[in-house]
Scaffold this motif. Structure first.
Motif, mmCIF file in Angstrom:
data_model
loop_
_atom_site.group_PDB
_atom_site.id
_atom_site.type_symbol
_atom_site.label_atom_id
_atom_site.label_comp_id
_atom_site.label_asym_id
_atom_site.label_seq_id
_atom_site.Cartn_x
_atom_site.Cartn_y
_atom_site.Cartn_z
ATOM 1 N N THR A 144 -2.712 8.729 3.960
ATOM 2 C CA THR A 144 -1.949 8.290 5.137
ATOM 3 C C THR A 144 -0.810 7.380 4.711
ATOM 4 O O THR A 144 0.322 7.530 5.178
ATOM 5 C CB THR A 144 -2.878 7.541 6.117
ATOM 6 O OG1 THR A 144 -4.024 8.349 6.385
ATOM 7 C CG2 THR A 144 -2.156 7.236 7.424
ATOM 8 N N THR A 145 -1.104 6.441 3.794
ATOM 9 C CA THR A 145 -0.072 5.539 3.281
ATOM 10 C C THR A 145 1.042 6.336 2.628
ATOM 11 O O THR A 145 2.228 6.089 2.874
ATOM 12 C CB THR A 145 -0.675 4.560 2.255
ATOM 13 O OG1 THR A 145 -1.818 3.923 2.827
ATOM 14 C CG2 THR A 145 0.326 3.504 1.840
ATOM 15 N N ARG A 146 0.689 7.320 1.815
ATOM 16 C CA ARG A 146 1.680 8.160 1.136
ATOM 17 C C ARG A 146 2.544 8.900 2.153
ATOM 18 O O ARG A 146 3.773 8.956 2.014
ATOM 19 C CB ARG A 146 0.966 9.157 0.224
ATOM 20 C CG ARG A 146 1.895 10.155 -0.447
ATOM 21 C CD ARG A 146 1.072 11.213 -1.180
ATOM 22 N NE ARG A 146 1.899 12.068 -1.988
ATOM 23 C CZ ARG A 146 2.363 13.241 -1.574
ATOM 24 N NH1 ARG A 146 2.110 13.674 -0.352
ATOM 25 N NH2 ARG A 146 3.105 13.979 -2.365
ATOM 26 N N GLN B 257 -7.164 -0.112 -2.374
ATOM 27 C CA GLN B 257 -6.993 -0.870 -1.124
ATOM 28 C C GLN B 257 -7.757 -0.230 0.015
ATOM 29 O O GLN B 257 -8.464 -0.921 0.755
ATOM 30 C CB GLN B 257 -5.504 -0.916 -0.734
ATOM 31 C CG GLN B 257 -4.808 -2.182 -1.112
ATOM 32 C CD GLN B 257 -3.332 -2.144 -0.708
ATOM 33 O OE1 GLN B 257 -2.795 -1.103 -0.332
ATOM 34 N NE2 GLN B 257 -2.694 -3.288 -0.802
ATOM 35 N N SER B 258 -7.606 1.094 0.181
ATOM 36 C CA SER B 258 -8.274 1.726 1.310
ATOM 37 C C SER B 258 -9.785 1.784 1.116
ATOM 38 O O SER B 258 -10.537 1.740 2.092
ATOM 39 C CB SER B 258 -7.694 3.100 1.609
ATOM 40 O OG SER B 258 -7.716 3.895 0.476
ATOM 41 N N ALA C 267 -5.482 6.412 1.743
ATOM 42 C CA ALA C 267 -4.431 6.433 0.721
ATOM 43 C C ALA C 267 -3.418 7.540 1.002
ATOM 44 O O ALA C 267 -2.211 7.345 0.844
ATOM 45 C CB ALA C 267 -5.055 6.614 -0.662
ATOM 46 N N ASN D 179 3.164 8.074 5.219
ATOM 47 C CA ASN D 179 4.043 7.116 5.907
ATOM 48 C C ASN D 179 5.270 6.790 5.064
ATOM 49 O O ASN D 179 6.389 6.702 5.578
ATOM 50 C CB ASN D 179 3.291 5.823 6.245
ATOM 51 C CG ASN D 179 2.279 6.023 7.348
ATOM 52 O OD1 ASN D 179 2.328 7.014 8.072
ATOM 53 N ND2 ASN D 179 1.334 5.115 7.472
ATOM 54 N N ILE D 180 5.060 6.601 3.760
ATOM 55 C CA ILE D 180 6.170 6.309 2.845
ATOM 56 C C ILE D 180 7.159 7.477 2.839
ATOM 57 O O ILE D 180 8.372 7.284 2.934
ATOM 58 C CB ILE D 180 5.640 6.036 1.407
ATOM 59 C CG1 ILE D 180 4.763 4.786 1.368
ATOM 60 C CG2 ILE D 180 6.787 5.946 0.404
ATOM 61 C CD1 ILE D 180 5.482 3.476 1.507
ATOM 62 N N TRP E 44 -3.220 2.119 -3.743
ATOM 63 C CA TRP E 44 -3.543 2.585 -2.389
ATOM 64 C C TRP E 44 -4.985 3.049 -2.281
ATOM 65 O O TRP E 44 -5.658 2.781 -1.278
ATOM 66 C CB TRP E 44 -2.596 3.710 -1.979
ATOM 67 C CG TRP E 44 -1.166 3.275 -1.815
ATOM 68 C CD1 TRP E 44 -0.714 1.993 -1.639
ATOM 69 C CD2 TRP E 44 -0.012 4.103 -1.821
ATOM 70 N NE1 TRP E 44 0.648 1.995 -1.542
ATOM 71 C CE2 TRP E 44 1.114 3.270 -1.644
ATOM 72 C CE3 TRP E 44 0.188 5.480 -1.954
ATOM 73 C CZ2 TRP E 44 2.411 3.767 -1.583
ATOM 74 C CZ3 TRP E 44 1.477 5.971 -1.896
ATOM 75 C CH2 TRP E 44 2.573 5.125 -1.713
ATOM 76 N N GLU F 22 10.370 6.745 -2.340
ATOM 77 C CA GLU F 22 10.079 5.566 -1.531
ATOM 78 C C GLU F 22 11.372 4.952 -1.039
ATOM 79 O O GLU F 22 12.444 5.294 -1.533
ATOM 80 C CB GLU F 22 9.274 4.530 -2.337
ATOM 81 C CG GLU F 22 10.069 3.833 -3.406
ATOM 82 C CD GLU F 22 9.290 2.760 -4.155
ATOM 83 O OE1 GLU F 22 8.247 2.311 -3.670
ATOM 84 O OE2 GLU F 22 9.755 2.377 -5.243
#
Length: 156
Positions: free
Chosen positions: A136-138, A106-107, A134, A140-141, A103, A74
């Motif tokens: 997608t978030t990973r 949240q999603s 979730a 992006n990070i 994540w 991260e």
């Protein structure tokens, strides 16, 4: 005087699957101390998964979904000489797990129009298959860490 213990030592495995990971996830899912409600939501989601995914046990689907969502790296802000740099850094296994839980929950909560157990089931199945909010978030990070690789020498 009360002796404090680590929360991992106090954590009891959940009643249905006898698994500490599940127990921890239920605790993260819980709102306002309503553990029974959180357990019901989780177990209903697992029932849906067991109906839809026939080639694997629902607990395996859950564990693989968590492992798929766990980030490896991260970016952290670090101030050097008046400028802030986004420095890519390794993540401890404990933080990987808590980020994955956060994540996924949240999603699942972000989706609307269905009961929360259905949303959680679909999010876990998506994560199991390597897609969904979730994941997608990973990604992006990871993309952000890749883009800021030039600042890795600022790591501490």
């Amino acid at each position: 005087m009360k002796k404090w213990t680590k929360s991992t030592e106090q954590l009891k495995p959940d009643p249905k699957y006898n698994n500490k990971l599940v127990s921890k996830f239920i605790n993260c899912l819980m709102l306002d101390g309503k553990k029974n409600t959180a357990q019901q939501v989780f177990y209903n989601a697992m029932d849906i998964i067991s109906q839809k995914v026939t080639n694997a046990e629902p607990i395996e689907v859950f564990e693989k979904a968590i492992n798929n969502v766990k980030p490896l790296i991260e970016v952290r802000s670090k101030r050097i000489g008046g400028a802030s740099y986004q420095v890519p850094m390794q993540i401890s296994s404990k933080r990987q797990q808590s980020l994955a839980f956060r994540w996924i929950i949240q999603s699942a909560r972000a989706k609307k129009g269905k009961p929360v157990y259905e949303r959680l089931a679909s999010e876990l199945m998506d994560a199991y298959n390597g897609q969904g909010g979730a994941m997608t978030t990973r990604e992006n990070i990871h993309r952000m860490a890749e883009a800021n690789k030039a600042f890795a020498h600022f790591g501490w």
